[in-house]
Design an enzyme around this catalytic site. Structure first.
Site, PDB file in Angstrom:
ATOM      1  NE  ARG A 141      17.896  12.906  51.757  1.00 16.38           N
ATOM      2  CZ  ARG A 141      17.841  14.208  51.420  1.00 16.38           C
ATOM      3  NH1 ARG A 141      17.066  15.023  52.076  1.00 16.38           N
ATOM      4  NH2 ARG A 141      18.594  14.665  50.442  1.00 16.38           N
TER       5      ARG A 141
ATOM      6  CB  SER B 172      24.982  24.089  44.908  1.00 16.68           C
ATOM      7  OG  SER B 172      24.040  24.585  45.817  1.00 16.68           O
TER       8      SER B 172
ATOM      9  CG  ASP C 242      18.089  21.268  45.661  1.00 18.12           C
ATOM     10  OD1 ASP C 242      18.353  20.148  46.151  1.00 18.12           O
ATOM     11  OD2 ASP C 242      18.144  22.324  46.315  1.00 18.12           O
ATOM     12  N   GLY C 243      15.590  19.299  45.528  1.00 13.76           N
ATOM     13  CA  GLY C 243      14.350  19.211  46.309  1.00 13.76           C
ATOM     14  C   GLY C 243      13.756  17.813  46.409  1.00 13.76           C
TER      15      GLY C 243
ATOM     16  CB  THR D  18      32.790  17.333  43.683  1.00 16.46           C
ATOM     17  OG1 THR D  18      32.466  18.726  43.626  1.00 16.46           O
ATOM     18  CG2 THR D  18      33.293  16.912  42.326  1.00 16.46           C
ATOM     19  CD  GLU D  19      31.174  20.428  46.186  1.00 17.94           C
ATOM     20  OE1 GLU D  19      30.281  20.429  45.313  1.00 17.94           O
ATOM     21  OE2 GLU D  19      32.379  20.611  45.919  1.00 17.94           O
ATOM     22  CG  ASN D  20      25.411  15.980  46.007  1.00 16.32           C
ATOM     23  OD1 ASN D  20      25.038  16.182  44.848  1.00 16.32           O
ATOM     24  ND2 ASN D  20      24.995  16.750  47.004  1.00 16.32           N
ATOM     25  CD1 TRP D  21      31.921  12.795  45.871  1.00 14.20           C
ATOM     26  CD2 TRP D  21      31.178  10.706  46.101  1.00 14.20           C
ATOM     27  NE1 TRP D  21      31.980  12.195  44.635  1.00 14.20           N
ATOM     28  CE2 TRP D  21      31.529  10.909  44.750  1.00 14.20           C
ATOM     29  CE3 TRP D  21      30.682   9.450  46.482  1.00 14.20           C
ATOM     30  CZ2 TRP D  21      31.402   9.908  43.779  1.00 14.20           C
ATOM     31  CZ3 TRP D  21      30.559   8.457  45.518  1.00 14.20           C
ATOM     32  CH2 TRP D  21      30.915   8.689  44.197  1.00 14.20           C
TER      33      TRP D  21
ATOM     34  NE  ARG E 195      19.459  24.959  44.190  1.00 10.76           N
ATOM     35  CZ  ARG E 195      20.592  24.670  44.804  1.00 10.76           C
ATOM     36  NH1 ARG E 195      21.672  25.370  44.529  1.00 10.76           N
ATOM     37  NH2 ARG E 195      20.652  23.682  45.682  1.00 10.76           N
TER      38      ARG E 195
HETATM   39  C1  IPE Z   1      22.984  20.657  44.275  1.00  9.93           C
HETATM   40  O1  IPE Z   1      22.050  20.360  45.247  1.00  9.93           O
HETATM   41  C2  IPE Z   1      23.493  19.396  43.644  1.00  9.93           C
HETATM   42  C3  IPE Z   1      22.521  18.664  42.818  1.00  9.93           C
HETATM   43  C4  IPE Z   1      21.289  19.006  42.566  1.00  9.93           C
HETATM   44  C5  IPE Z   1      23.026  17.467  42.233  1.00  9.93           C
HETATM   45  P1  IPE Z   1      22.447  20.221  46.777  1.00  9.93           P
HETATM   46  O2  IPE Z   1      21.192  19.843  47.498  1.00  9.93           O
HETATM   47  O3  IPE Z   1      23.598  19.301  46.932  1.00  9.93           O
HETATM   48  O4  IPE Z   1      22.912  21.696  47.145  1.00  9.93           O
HETATM   49  P2  IPE Z   1      23.070  22.391  48.567  1.00  9.93           P
HETATM   50  O5  IPE Z   1      23.803  21.433  49.447  1.00  9.93           O
HETATM   51  O6  IPE Z   1      21.695  22.664  49.086  1.00  9.93           O
HETATM   52  O7  IPE Z   1      23.799  23.662  48.282  1.00  9.93           O
HETATM   53  C1  IPE Z   2      18.710  16.840  44.688  1.00  6.84           C
HETATM   54  O1  IPE Z   2      17.776  16.706  45.706  1.00  6.84           O
HETATM   55  C2  IPE Z   2      19.314  15.533  44.279  1.00  6.84           C
HETATM   56  C3  IPE Z   2      20.749  15.387  44.563  1.00  6.84           C
HETATM   57  C4  IPE Z   2      21.503  16.259  45.136  1.00  6.84           C
HETATM   58  C5  IPE Z   2      21.354  14.146  44.162  1.00  6.84           C
HETATM   59  P1  IPE Z   2      18.221  16.716  47.218  1.00  6.84           P
HETATM   60  O2  IPE Z   2      18.526  15.322  47.637  1.00  6.84           O
HETATM   61  O3  IPE Z   2      19.291  17.706  47.447  1.00  6.84           O
HETATM   62  O4  IPE Z   2      16.878  17.187  47.918  1.00  6.84           O
HETATM   63  P2  IPE Z   2      16.766  18.173  49.159  1.00  6.84           P
HETATM   64  O5  IPE Z   2      17.434  19.443  48.772  1.00  6.84           O
HETATM   65  O6  IPE Z   2      17.434  17.482  50.315  1.00  6.84           O
HETATM   66  O7  IPE Z   2      15.292  18.323  49.344  1.00  6.84           O
HETATM   67 MG    MG Z   3      19.283  19.710  47.937  1.00  6.62          MG
END
Ligand code: IPE
Ligand code: IPE
Ligand code: MG
Length: 239
Positions: free
Chosen positions: A35, A192, A22-23, A68-71, A184
């Site tokens: 991004r 998450s 993440d990040g 599954t929520e990233n959609w 994490r």
């Molecule tokens: C968790 O990160 C999913 C992945 C790293 C693939 P998210 O960025 O989607 O989580 P939330 O939304 O901050 O909980």
């Molecule tokens: C994790 O990084 C990658 C995926 C969820 C695919 P993020 O895209 O969630 O990065 P932040 O949390 O917005 O910085």
């Molecule tokens: Mg994130």
């Protein structure tokens, strides 16, 4: 060799490490970049981390690539990520085989494009006999959905009297052991929807370092921290 590398105890290594990568977005935004640049840089971090985990002697590494929520993200980001996954898997296949990395995907394949599914199937097939680290890539993965699928599969079979081991055997991640260390980066302190069942007794390690900046030193520090913990599993401890 750095000091902290020497200090790792081989006999107390986590067998299964899981990472919520993440990040990426915040890393890019801080630099005034899109991004997507962060996601691209995140791939470079993953390559380094897989190599280092392999060198350390870790047996299983599970990484969260897409939930599954990233959609719910903007369409162009989702499309970019899917294309990035596809290109990366194609580009890295040979290197993964050379490094004896066995790749397994966990999550719902049916939601992904046919081309991507085919590339994923090919990588799994081509690395099946690799005897190095097992890299599980969680793509279109959700922990609750995984638990529900397993429950459904057992009930459909008419099995109502199953053990925890049998239940685990029906998860996407089977037959991989439970998570020992869950890392994490990115500053958030939540799961998450990642590996909910498998992390029941995982040691949790959170760091504010954003995934694209996550270094070998950060990984060693996480493992070193793990080695200092006393795992009790509900008992009273004492080794
Ligand atoms: C968790 O990160 C999913 C992945 C790293 C693939 P998210 O960025 O989607 O989580 P939330 O939304 O901050 O909980
Ligand atoms: C994790 O990084 C990658 C995926 C969820 C695919 P993020 O895209 O969630 O990065 P932040 O949390 O917005 O910085
Ligand atoms: Mg994130």
């Amino acid at each position: 060799m750095e000091k902290w590398q020497e200090e790792l105890k081989k006999e107390k290594l986590p067998r299964h490490v899981a990472i919520i990568m993440d990040g990426n977005g915040r890393w890019a935004q801080k630099k005034g970049l899109s991004r997507n640049k962060g996601h691209r840089q995140g791939v470079e971090t993953l390559k380094k981390v897989v190599r280092t985990c392999g060198e350390m002697g870790i047996s299983f590494l599970t990484v969260f690539a897409f939930s599954t929520e990233n959609w719910d993200r903007p369409r162009n980001e989702v499309l970019f990520l899917m294309d990035l996954f596809h290109r990366t898997f194609k580009k890295e296949a040979r290197e993964l085989i050379a490094n004896r990395v066995r790749v397994v995907f966990i999550g719902y394949r049916s939601g992904l494009s046919r081309d991507l599914q085919e590339t994923m199937n090919n990588i799994e097939k081509d690395t099946r006999s690799c005897d190095g680290i097992q890299l599980n890539i969680a793509l279109n993965y959700g922990g609750r959905q995984e638990i529900m699928e397993a429950a459904r599969a057992l009930v459909d079979r008419g099995d109502r009297d199953f053990s925890q081991e049998e239940f685990s055997g029906n998860l996407f991640s089977a037959p991989c052991p439970d998570v020992d260390l869950l890392i994490r980066p990115g500053g958030e302190m939540r799961l998450s929807n990642f590996l909910l069942w498998q992390s029941a007794y995982a040691e949790l390690y959170f760091t504010p370092v954003l995934w694209p900046d996550f270094s070998e030193t950060d990984l060693y520090q996480a493992v070193q921290d793990f080695q200092k913990r006393q795992r009790r599993f509900g008992g009273v401890g004492g080794e």
